[in-house]
Design a protein around this motif. Sequence first.
Motif, PDB file in Angstrom:
ATOM      1  N   GLY A 115       0.816  -1.211   0.000  1.00  0.00           N
ATOM      2  CA  GLY A 115       0.000   0.000   0.000  1.00  0.00           C
ATOM      3  C   GLY A 115       0.847   1.256   0.000  1.00  0.00           C
ATOM      4  O   GLY A 115       0.532   2.244  -0.686  1.00  0.00           O
ATOM      5  N   ASP A 116       1.951   1.252   0.758  1.00  0.00           N
ATOM      6  CA  ASP A 116       2.852   2.409   0.788  1.00  0.00           C
ATOM      7  C   ASP A 116       3.443   2.685  -0.591  1.00  0.00           C
ATOM      8  O   ASP A 116       3.559   3.836  -1.016  1.00  0.00           O
ATOM      9  CB  ASP A 116       3.985   2.173   1.789  1.00  0.00           C
ATOM     10  CG  ASP A 116       3.527   2.383   3.224  1.00  0.00           C
ATOM     11  OD1 ASP A 116       2.327   2.623   3.440  1.00  0.00           O
ATOM     12  OD2 ASP A 116       4.375   2.298   4.138  1.00  0.00           O
ATOM     13  N   ILE A 117       3.848   1.606  -1.285  1.00  0.00           N
ATOM     14  CA  ILE A 117       4.429   1.776  -2.620  1.00  0.00           C
ATOM     15  C   ILE A 117       3.362   2.265  -3.597  1.00  0.00           C
ATOM     16  O   ILE A 117       3.619   3.144  -4.432  1.00  0.00           O
ATOM     17  CB  ILE A 117       5.067   0.460  -3.106  1.00  0.00           C
ATOM     18  CG1 ILE A 117       6.239   0.075  -2.198  1.00  0.00           C
ATOM     19  CG2 ILE A 117       5.559   0.605  -4.546  1.00  0.00           C
ATOM     20  CD1 ILE A 117       6.839  -1.286  -2.493  1.00  0.00           C
ATOM     21  N   ALA A 118       2.150   1.721  -3.500  1.00  0.00           N
ATOM     22  CA  ALA A 118       1.061   2.178  -4.362  1.00  0.00           C
ATOM     23  C   ALA A 118       0.778   3.656  -4.139  1.00  0.00           C
ATOM     24  O   ALA A 118       0.570   4.426  -5.086  1.00  0.00           O
ATOM     25  CB  ALA A 118      -0.202   1.350  -4.099  1.00  0.00           C
ATOM     26  N   PHE A 119       0.775   4.086  -2.866  1.00  0.00           N
ATOM     27  CA  PHE A 119       0.543   5.492  -2.544  1.00  0.00           C
ATOM     28  C   PHE A 119       1.636   6.371  -3.138  1.00  0.00           C
ATOM     29  O   PHE A 119       1.372   7.485  -3.614  1.00  0.00           O
ATOM     30  CB  PHE A 119       0.504   5.670  -1.023  1.00  0.00           C
ATOM     31  CG  PHE A 119       0.396   7.105  -0.590  1.00  0.00           C
ATOM     32  CD1 PHE A 119      -0.828   7.765  -0.613  1.00  0.00           C
ATOM     33  CD2 PHE A 119       1.517   7.805  -0.168  1.00  0.00           C
ATOM     34  CE1 PHE A 119      -0.926   9.087  -0.229  1.00  0.00           C
ATOM     35  CE2 PHE A 119       1.427   9.128   0.225  1.00  0.00           C
ATOM     36  CZ  PHE A 119       0.198   9.780   0.202  1.00  0.00           C
ATOM     37  N   ALA A 120       2.871   5.869  -3.112  1.00  0.00           N
ATOM     38  CA  ALA A 120       3.992   6.660  -3.605  1.00  0.00           C
ATOM     39  C   ALA A 120       3.827   7.025  -5.079  1.00  0.00           C
ATOM     40  O   ALA A 120       4.262   8.097  -5.511  1.00  0.00           O
ATOM     41  CB  ALA A 120       5.304   5.891  -3.400  1.00  0.00           C
ATOM     42  N   TYR A 121       3.195   6.159  -5.854  1.00  0.00           N
ATOM     43  CA  TYR A 121       3.046   6.418  -7.290  1.00  0.00           C
ATOM     44  C   TYR A 121       1.709   7.057  -7.658  1.00  0.00           C
ATOM     45  O   TYR A 121       1.439   7.299  -8.833  1.00  0.00           O
ATOM     46  CB  TYR A 121       3.199   5.108  -8.066  1.00  0.00           C
ATOM     47  CG  TYR A 121       4.631   4.662  -8.219  1.00  0.00           C
ATOM     48  CD1 TYR A 121       5.498   5.326  -9.080  1.00  0.00           C
ATOM     49  CD2 TYR A 121       5.127   3.582  -7.497  1.00  0.00           C
ATOM     50  CE1 TYR A 121       6.810   4.927  -9.220  1.00  0.00           C
ATOM     51  CE2 TYR A 121       6.442   3.169  -7.630  1.00  0.00           C
ATOM     52  CZ  TYR A 121       7.282   3.843  -8.496  1.00  0.00           C
ATOM     53  OH  TYR A 121       8.585   3.451  -8.632  1.00  0.00           O
ATOM     54  N   SER A 144      -4.627  -4.507  -4.172  1.00  0.00           N
ATOM     55  CA  SER A 144      -5.219  -3.403  -3.422  1.00  0.00           C
ATOM     56  C   SER A 144      -5.951  -3.890  -2.178  1.00  0.00           C
ATOM     57  O   SER A 144      -5.861  -3.285  -1.105  1.00  0.00           O
ATOM     58  CB  SER A 144      -6.190  -2.616  -4.311  1.00  0.00           C
ATOM     59  OG  SER A 144      -5.493  -1.838  -5.262  1.00  0.00           O
ATOM     60  N   LEU A 145      -6.681  -4.992  -2.306  1.00  0.00           N
ATOM     61  CA  LEU A 145      -7.412  -5.531  -1.164  1.00  0.00           C
ATOM     62  C   LEU A 145      -6.460  -6.009  -0.069  1.00  0.00           C
ATOM     63  O   LEU A 145      -6.691  -5.766   1.126  1.00  0.00           O
ATOM     64  CB  LEU A 145      -8.319  -6.682  -1.624  1.00  0.00           C
ATOM     65  CG  LEU A 145      -9.518  -6.284  -2.496  1.00  0.00           C
ATOM     66  CD1 LEU A 145     -10.249  -7.528  -2.982  1.00  0.00           C
ATOM     67  CD2 LEU A 145     -10.472  -5.372  -1.731  1.00  0.00           C
ATOM     68  N   LEU A 146      -5.378  -6.670  -0.459  1.00  0.00           N
ATOM     69  CA  LEU A 146      -4.398  -7.128   0.524  1.00  0.00           C
ATOM     70  C   LEU A 146      -3.720  -5.940   1.208  1.00  0.00           C
ATOM     71  O   LEU A 146      -3.532  -5.931   2.431  1.00  0.00           O
ATOM     72  CB  LEU A 146      -3.342  -8.010  -0.154  1.00  0.00           C
ATOM     73  CG  LEU A 146      -3.826  -9.359  -0.698  1.00  0.00           C
ATOM     74  CD1 LEU A 146      -2.696 -10.066  -1.448  1.00  0.00           C
ATOM     75  CD2 LEU A 146      -4.352 -10.240   0.425  1.00  0.00           C
ATOM     76  N   ALA A 147      -3.360  -4.923   0.408  1.00  0.00           N
ATOM     77  CA  ALA A 147      -2.710  -3.735   0.978  1.00  0.00           C
ATOM     78  C   ALA A 147      -3.650  -3.011   1.931  1.00  0.00           C
ATOM     79  O   ALA A 147      -3.232  -2.537   2.996  1.00  0.00           O
ATOM     80  CB  ALA A 147      -2.268  -2.803  -0.149  1.00  0.00           C
ATOM     81  N   ALA A 148      -4.925  -2.916   1.564  1.00  0.00           N
ATOM     82  CA  ALA A 148      -5.898  -2.258   2.441  1.00  0.00           C
ATOM     83  C   ALA A 148      -6.050  -3.016   3.749  1.00  0.00           C
ATOM     84  O   ALA A 148      -6.118  -2.415   4.829  1.00  0.00           O
ATOM     85  CB  ALA A 148      -7.249  -2.148   1.732  1.00  0.00           C
ATOM     86  N   LEU A 190      -8.731   3.954  -9.434  1.00  0.00           N
ATOM     87  CA  LEU A 190      -8.379   5.174 -10.156  1.00  0.00           C
ATOM     88  C   LEU A 190      -7.156   5.028 -11.053  1.00  0.00           C
ATOM     89  O   LEU A 190      -7.079   5.651 -12.114  1.00  0.00           O
ATOM     90  CB  LEU A 190      -8.147   6.308  -9.151  1.00  0.00           C
ATOM     91  CG  LEU A 190      -9.378   6.666  -8.316  1.00  0.00           C
ATOM     92  CD1 LEU A 190      -9.019   7.653  -7.227  1.00  0.00           C
ATOM     93  CD2 LEU A 190     -10.485   7.231  -9.199  1.00  0.00           C
ATOM     94  N   THR A 191      -6.187   4.212 -10.630  1.00  0.00           N
ATOM     95  CA  THR A 191      -4.977   4.044 -11.436  1.00  0.00           C
ATOM     96  C   THR A 191      -5.142   2.942 -12.466  1.00  0.00           C
ATOM     97  O   THR A 191      -4.510   2.984 -13.521  1.00  0.00           O
ATOM     98  CB  THR A 191      -3.772   3.730 -10.535  1.00  0.00           C
ATOM     99  OG1 THR A 191      -3.603   4.797  -9.597  1.00  0.00           O
ATOM    100  CG2 THR A 191      -2.493   3.574 -11.334  1.00  0.00           C
ATOM    101  N   VAL A 192      -5.985   1.950 -12.198  1.00  0.00           N
ATOM    102  CA  VAL A 192      -6.077   0.782 -13.079  1.00  0.00           C
ATOM    103  C   VAL A 192      -7.463   0.605 -13.714  1.00  0.00           C
ATOM    104  O   VAL A 192      -7.608   0.632 -14.934  1.00  0.00           O
ATOM    105  CB  VAL A 192      -5.686  -0.509 -12.309  1.00  0.00           C
ATOM    106  CG1 VAL A 192      -5.779  -1.722 -13.232  1.00  0.00           C
ATOM    107  CG2 VAL A 192      -4.285  -0.378 -11.728  1.00  0.00           C
ATOM    108  N   TYR A 193      -8.502   0.443 -12.896  1.00  0.00           N
ATOM    109  CA  TYR A 193      -9.808   0.039 -13.412  1.00  0.00           C
ATOM    110  C   TYR A 193     -10.407   1.048 -14.400  1.00  0.00           C
ATOM    111  O   TYR A 193     -10.741   0.687 -15.543  1.00  0.00           O
ATOM    112  CB  TYR A 193     -10.779  -0.197 -12.246  1.00  0.00           C
ATOM    113  CG  TYR A 193     -12.184  -0.506 -12.710  1.00  0.00           C
ATOM    114  CD1 TYR A 193     -12.499  -1.757 -13.236  1.00  0.00           C
ATOM    115  CD2 TYR A 193     -13.198   0.462 -12.640  1.00  0.00           C
ATOM    116  CE1 TYR A 193     -13.791  -2.042 -13.676  1.00  0.00           C
ATOM    117  CE2 TYR A 193     -14.483   0.185 -13.079  1.00  0.00           C
ATOM    118  CZ  TYR A 193     -14.771  -1.067 -13.596  1.00  0.00           C
ATOM    119  OH  TYR A 193     -16.045  -1.343 -14.037  1.00  0.00           O
ATOM    120  N   ALA A 237      -3.799   1.939  -1.138  1.00  0.00           N
ATOM    121  CA  ALA A 237      -4.606   0.768  -1.453  1.00  0.00           C
ATOM    122  C   ALA A 237      -5.979   1.171  -1.983  1.00  0.00           C
ATOM    123  O   ALA A 237      -6.505   0.575  -2.936  1.00  0.00           O
ATOM    124  CB  ALA A 237      -4.759  -0.104  -0.205  1.00  0.00           C
ATOM    125  N   ALA A 238      -6.573   2.197  -1.387  1.00  0.00           N
ATOM    126  CA  ALA A 238      -7.930   2.607  -1.752  1.00  0.00           C
ATOM    127  C   ALA A 238      -7.998   3.238  -3.138  1.00  0.00           C
ATOM    128  O   ALA A 238      -9.031   3.160  -3.813  1.00  0.00           O
ATOM    129  CB  ALA A 238      -8.477   3.578  -0.712  1.00  0.00           C
TER     130      ALA A 238
END
Length: 472
Positions: free
Chosen positions: A239-245, A447-451, A411-414, A405-406
Amino acid sequence: MEGSFNVSMGGAIDDSSKFDDDGRPKRTGTVMTTSAHIITAVIGSGVLSLAWATAQLGWIAGPVALIAFSAITWFTSLLLADCYRAPDGSRSYTYMDAVRAHLGGRKVQLCGLAQYSNLFGVTIGYAITTSISMVAIKRSNCFHRKGHDAGCHESNNPFIILFGIMQILLCQIPNFHKLSFLSIIAAVMSFAYSFIGLGLSIAKIAKDGVSANTSLTGTSVGKDVSGTDKMWNTFSALGDIAFAYAFSTVLIEIQDTLKSHPPENKSMKKAALVGISVSTIFYTLCGLLGYAAFGNKAPGNFLTGFGFYEPFWLVDFANVCIVVHLVGAYQVFCQPLFGFVEGWSKQKWPQSKFITKEYMINLSPLGLFNFNFYRLVWRTSYVVFTTILAMLFPFFNDFVGLLGAASFWPLTVYFPIQMYIAQAKIPKNSFTWIWLNILSFVCLIISLLAAAGSVQGLIKSLREFKPFQSRS
């Protein structure tokens, strides 16, 4: 949906040199200014947690995750850039406008809920991060005077309030088109503190060598953490890495600052390549060198967790850069939210002068400034509310992980994938349709795992937390 402009600023309404074909003020953005917006949005507080995230994942999964999230973000940003123009050629001023033009229906409301909830959360996260950096400056000076074993604890709340006061003033900037100068300054600051973090990590490695407390799989079960904590921390690190991008939430709004020639999508793709490439280089270096310097004990924020104490003045300067950067980044992320609420309000109550009337104020030597009473009241109320929430929930790592994660999957993929499929008229069950949807599904699981990891961390922190009494 931004505030309307008084044509008394100069020239007549038919002066094509001052207005675009849709009657709005002519856009002046370039690849350089757009790249600055992207770097400002991407290289933010997320970089500070990457050493910790890499420590949870280790030498193999850490770099793979950093590169994978970068590649996915870049790819989907290309798809999203092509969806800026509606099928009829009209501009999309916001992310929701793009979804409305290409998908329509209930997906528009789902997009708005995801986007504006994320923007709301990011502004809270930036208030938290800025206050931690402000406190770190005082603590750094205290450690220098009293020694590294001194407590030197400070309350975060006065600094969160100070940040809120600064944002109340800056939030009166009417719209995104007036933010280029702020984004360029913020982008320079992001480079500065990233370089300082890298330099301090390299200096520590040169002095002490690569930390012996590193491994291919990161933190060790039984030695560093329990098996359960290892699992949750790994999810939270994703989740931290996802947030970073994360910057897709404001990509369309950034693209809407570009000149119409050359075509906006071509300029945006160049800017996205520059912005994400630069960000990935910094992120990979910060994550890997931070992990090499601190090992499995890497702090959650490697510039405020006091892995570095000396030279104290350089640590202070790095944190000043973080503060300046996040002051600008806050504006990049909250302007779309402001524009949405103000645009909706004008449609709802078009006869209200309180909402619609613009006043021109001469702020010599800065020039003319658009002032609106509704903008003053609404934006000030928003900043006050987010400031209070930042004082209530000052948890850095788990908060940014949850935000990442949220926002990552929807927003980035779907939505970029679904809009591209609709725009390009890709046949259902074709090879391209299948692999795009497989990519979307895999990202949903991540995303679900990170959340889940971030929520577990927040629950754990809340058990020991007393509201409005946060200290660093």
